[in-house]
Design an enzyme around this catalytic site. Sequence first.
Site, PDB file in Angstrom:
ATOM      1  N   ASP A 183       2.441   7.694   0.808  1.00 53.54           N
ATOM      2  CA  ASP A 183       3.498   8.598   1.248  1.00 53.54           C
ATOM      3  C   ASP A 183       3.088   9.346   2.522  1.00 53.54           C
ATOM      4  OD1 ASP A 183       5.928   9.836   1.081  1.00 53.54           O
ATOM      5  OD2 ASP A 183       5.330  11.296  -0.440  1.00 53.54           O
ATOM      6  N   ASP A 223      15.057   2.749  -3.783  1.00 59.38           N
ATOM      7  CA  ASP A 223      15.780   3.840  -3.116  1.00 59.38           C
ATOM      8  C   ASP A 223      15.698   3.749  -1.594  1.00 59.38           C
ATOM      9  OD1 ASP A 223      16.452   4.914  -5.584  1.00 59.38           O
ATOM     10  OD2 ASP A 223      14.733   6.280  -5.619  1.00 59.38           O
ATOM     11  N   ASN A 224      14.626   3.122  -1.084  1.00 64.90           N
ATOM     12  CA  ASN A 224      14.447   3.038   0.370  1.00 64.90           C
ATOM     13  C   ASN A 224      15.541   2.228   1.061  1.00 64.90           C
ATOM     14  OD1 ASN A 224      10.797   2.852   0.166  1.00 64.90           O
ATOM     15  ND2 ASN A 224      12.147   4.635   0.301  1.00 64.90           N
ATOM     16  N   ARG A 267      18.118   3.986   3.293  1.00 60.07           N
ATOM     17  CA  ARG A 267      17.781   4.566   4.592  1.00 60.07           C
ATOM     18  C   ARG A 267      18.647   3.959   5.700  1.00 60.07           C
ATOM     19  NH1 ARG A 267      11.111   5.078   4.576  1.00 60.07           N
ATOM     20  NH2 ARG A 267      11.002   6.556   2.843  1.00 60.07           N
ATOM     21  N   ARG A 280      -1.674   9.420  -4.795  1.00 57.29           N
ATOM     22  CA  ARG A 280      -0.499   9.692  -3.971  1.00 57.29           C
ATOM     23  C   ARG A 280      -0.901  10.591  -2.813  1.00 57.29           C
ATOM     24  NH1 ARG A 280       5.792  10.611  -5.350  1.00 57.29           N
ATOM     25  NH2 ARG A 280       6.465  10.833  -3.180  1.00 57.29           N
ATOM     26  N   ARG A 303       4.556  14.145  -7.558  1.00 54.38           N
ATOM     27  CA  ARG A 303       5.542  13.583  -8.479  1.00 54.38           C
ATOM     28  C   ARG A 303       5.342  12.069  -8.532  1.00 54.38           C
ATOM     29  NH1 ARG A 303       8.423  15.081  -3.829  1.00 54.38           N
ATOM     30  NH2 ARG A 303       9.366  13.331  -2.708  1.00 54.38           N
TER      31      ARG A 303
END
Length: 257
Positions: A37, A84-85, A88, A206, A212
């Site tokens: 990320d 989900d990407n 974009r 992460r 999260r």
Amino acid sequence: MNLRDRLRGLLVKLYARRVEGHLDHAQAPKHIGVIMDGNRRWAKAAGSTPAQGHQAGAEKIEEFLGWCTETDVEVVTLWLLSTDNFDRPQDELVPLLSIIENVVRTLAADGRWRVHHVGATDILPAGMQTVLKEAEEATADRDGILVNVAIGYGGRQEIADAVRSMLLDAADKGSSLEQVADDVTIDLIGRHLYTSAQPDPELVIRTSGEQRLSGFMLWQTAHSEYYFCDVFWPAFRKVDFLRAMRDYAARHRRFGG
């Protein structure tokens, strides 16, 4: 680079060697998951474009896998693109897909890794599907780290696909709905996951300071240890990796007990 930056870099290298010297490889995780990320935020801070941030993140991957090889890690799952990407803007998504394709090709051409796709194949562009298939076939017989490239991946989608696969398999065998219900077990569902027959990740890293899961390997990480690192993925250093490994080795894993 000025003198202060050179001195800082030297001190970081010396510190990394010290941490590495105290690591017990016998306590290293065999499977590491990575939520990479912060590419876009790194780019914004550097005055660069999102595409340049994604490219910088892509260039970090082989370096990271090299560190994993040095510490006897056997499986690495890299979350490159979530379901989900796909929401974009196209002006960001299109170059990102191209960068990811190049990542897969580079991993396959390296000669050290086995490449395995985890994700919903049918939502990917045809060209991406071809690249993934060719990479898996070309690297299937290698002995190095198994690199799961999570592309078009979502944790809920994986569980839904696993259940669907399980039901279709039962239907092919002529099983009744009652028989299917009687036969459902945790192990049976696990055998239909994208990572079937692989060990669950013991450590998930992460980057970027976010704390999260975002749906990453929801089933497999029931007992995983998480390490949240403040640095953006393109700036992730070996010393950050070694700190994560040290932190993992110091934890007492109870597996719910």
